[in-house]
Write a protein that holds these residues in place. Sequence first.
Motif, PDB file in Angstrom:
ATOM      1  N   THR A 121      49.357  85.173  66.048  1.00  0.00           N
ATOM      2  CA  THR A 121      49.385  85.616  64.737  1.00  0.00           C
ATOM      3  C   THR A 121      47.934  86.420  64.338  1.00  0.00           C
ATOM      4  OG1 THR A 121      48.901  83.821  63.450  1.00  0.00           O
ATOM      5  CG2 THR A 121      51.076  84.039  64.062  1.00  0.00           C
ATOM      6  N   SER A 122      48.265  87.338  63.523  1.00  0.00           N
ATOM      7  CA  SER A 122      46.919  87.898  62.980  1.00  0.00           C
ATOM      8  C   SER A 122      46.007  86.966  62.556  1.00  0.00           C
ATOM      9  CB  SER A 122      47.369  89.004  62.088  1.00  0.00           C
ATOM     10  OG  SER A 122      46.354  89.553  61.452  1.00  0.00           O
ATOM     11  N   TYR A 123      46.309  86.016  61.653  1.00  0.00           N
ATOM     12  CA  TYR A 123      45.664  84.968  60.999  1.00  0.00           C
ATOM     13  C   TYR A 123      44.848  84.129  62.171  1.00  0.00           C
ATOM     14  CZ  TYR A 123      44.257  81.053  58.015  1.00  0.00           C
ATOM     15  OH  TYR A 123      43.612  80.123  57.309  1.00  0.00           O
ATOM     16  N   ARG A 125      44.336  85.047  65.155  1.00  0.00           N
ATOM     17  CA  ARG A 125      43.341  85.871  65.807  1.00  0.00           C
ATOM     18  C   ARG A 125      42.189  86.125  64.990  1.00  0.00           C
ATOM     19  NH1 ARG A 125      48.192  88.589  67.488  1.00  0.00           N
ATOM     20  NH2 ARG A 125      47.956  90.063  65.868  1.00  0.00           N
ATOM     21  N   THR A 126      42.307  86.422  63.835  1.00  0.00           N
ATOM     22  CA  THR A 126      40.905  86.363  62.787  1.00  0.00           C
ATOM     23  C   THR A 126      40.356  85.117  62.800  1.00  0.00           C
ATOM     24  OG1 THR A 126      42.468  87.763  61.419  1.00  0.00           O
ATOM     25  CG2 THR A 126      40.294  87.151  60.547  1.00  0.00           C
ATOM     26  N   GLU A 129      38.324  84.951  66.303  1.00  0.00           N
ATOM     27  CA  GLU A 129      37.440  86.172  66.420  1.00  0.00           C
ATOM     28  C   GLU A 129      36.107  85.667  65.671  1.00  0.00           C
ATOM     29  OE1 GLU A 129      37.241  90.980  65.856  1.00  0.00           O
ATOM     30  OE2 GLU A 129      38.890  89.947  65.361  1.00  0.00           O
ATOM     31  N   LYS A 181      38.087  88.660  54.991  1.00  0.00           N
ATOM     32  CA  LYS A 181      39.587  88.839  55.415  1.00  0.00           C
ATOM     33  C   LYS A 181      40.284  87.176  55.360  1.00  0.00           C
ATOM     34  CE  LYS A 181      42.617  90.581  59.186  1.00  0.00           C
ATOM     35  NZ  LYS A 181      42.516  91.160  60.589  1.00  0.00           N
ATOM     36  N   ASP A 235      49.026  78.011  65.963  1.00  0.00           N
ATOM     37  CA  ASP A 235      49.207  78.545  64.580  1.00  0.00           C
ATOM     38  C   ASP A 235      50.132  77.469  63.838  1.00  0.00           C
ATOM     39  OD1 ASP A 235      48.667  81.504  64.131  1.00  0.00           O
ATOM     40  OD2 ASP A 235      49.806  81.493  66.248  1.00  0.00           O
TER      41      ASP A 235
END
Length: 403
Positions: A121-123, A125-126, A129, A181, A235
């Motif tokens: 998910t975007s979460y 991955r953030t 990162e 973010k 996740d």
Amino acid sequence: MLEKKSIDYEKAVLVGVITQTQDETKVNEYLDELEFLTYTAGGEVKRRFVQRMDVPNPKTYIGSGKMEEVERFVIENEIGSVIFDDELTPAQQKNIEKILRCKILDRTGLILDIFAQRAETSYARTQVELAQYEYLLPRLTGLWTHLERQRGGIGMRGPGETEIETDRRIVRDRIALLKKKLVKIDRQMETQRGNRGALVRVALVGYTNVGKSTLMNVISKSEVFAENKLFATLDTTVRKVVIGNLPFLLSDTVGFIRKLPTQLVESFKSTLDEVREADLLLHVVDISHPNFEEHIASVNQILGEIGCAEKKTIMVFNKIDQYHPETIEEDDLVTERTSAHFTLEEWKNTWFNKIGDRALFISALNKENLEEFRKRVYDEVRDIHVTRFPYNNFLYPEQLDEY
């Protein structure tokens, strides 16, 4: 007929040290785990190098003689990565790269790389990162020239492969942006958790690869990704589960591991919030693993660090179908009997004596003792619910057939 696609594993070697704080047995255990991590990341371990020293060499982690031995093996066998069991300082990593002239990773870098693979998910991955950038920031000197020579493979996923000319200022700006973010996403997730109403929350916790996702699938009849690799789940998955006539929320969280990078603990703070806000923890343990008691200690340490040590917990000893104690021959008078020779019944008695009825022994894969497990979880969730809503009455599962 379709041919099976062969997986091209990258050749790697492992390096560890026996010190005053890590004896040979402990180092071998850590290297076993590091080998599994390497396999999970897509590598194949060709050899291990271990050196006995009081403390790791501050310049090159291992001594010059052992380093020459590693260098010869790397050249002769075209090794792609050399992976060190402990976190290297930026200076150590730079010095070792100059000597070995190949990819140098430490345990932290390897775990971050696996997380980069697994983040869906975007979460997630953030989060990954951010952890990677914080890890890379003090290592920028010399890293980019190294990346010009080696691209792809283990340790090269994520932000490290995007911009060779990245400097510290840009990385710091990126870190600040990612933190903002995450704060925004954290608020959104906090709102989501608040919107779940008054349902009792149960969280699966435990060491990585102990079968949490498999258990989640069995209980909730959902399809959560489960695989015999480390960190198969990143996740947090939350499902509404009903046992008998009693609904509750069940969450599957990221697995813990020894020497978990501090960057990940911090960036995955929100994921761990599911554990913090749970009413009941199901601490899943792989009893077939020879060092499962150390895994329990590692998980308990992290639970203590996030303020969850005193939470109501049930110990769920999974994989009883795979547990095989070591045997001692009748005429063997030399071998001393240890916990490695305990039968499953002896382990049950041991843990029942320690924590009473807060221990369960199951096989999620073979669905052994799951009825006992469901009944125990039902009782615990019902007690929490009745305390919260004293005027709501629930039937026990076995009573439902009468109605």
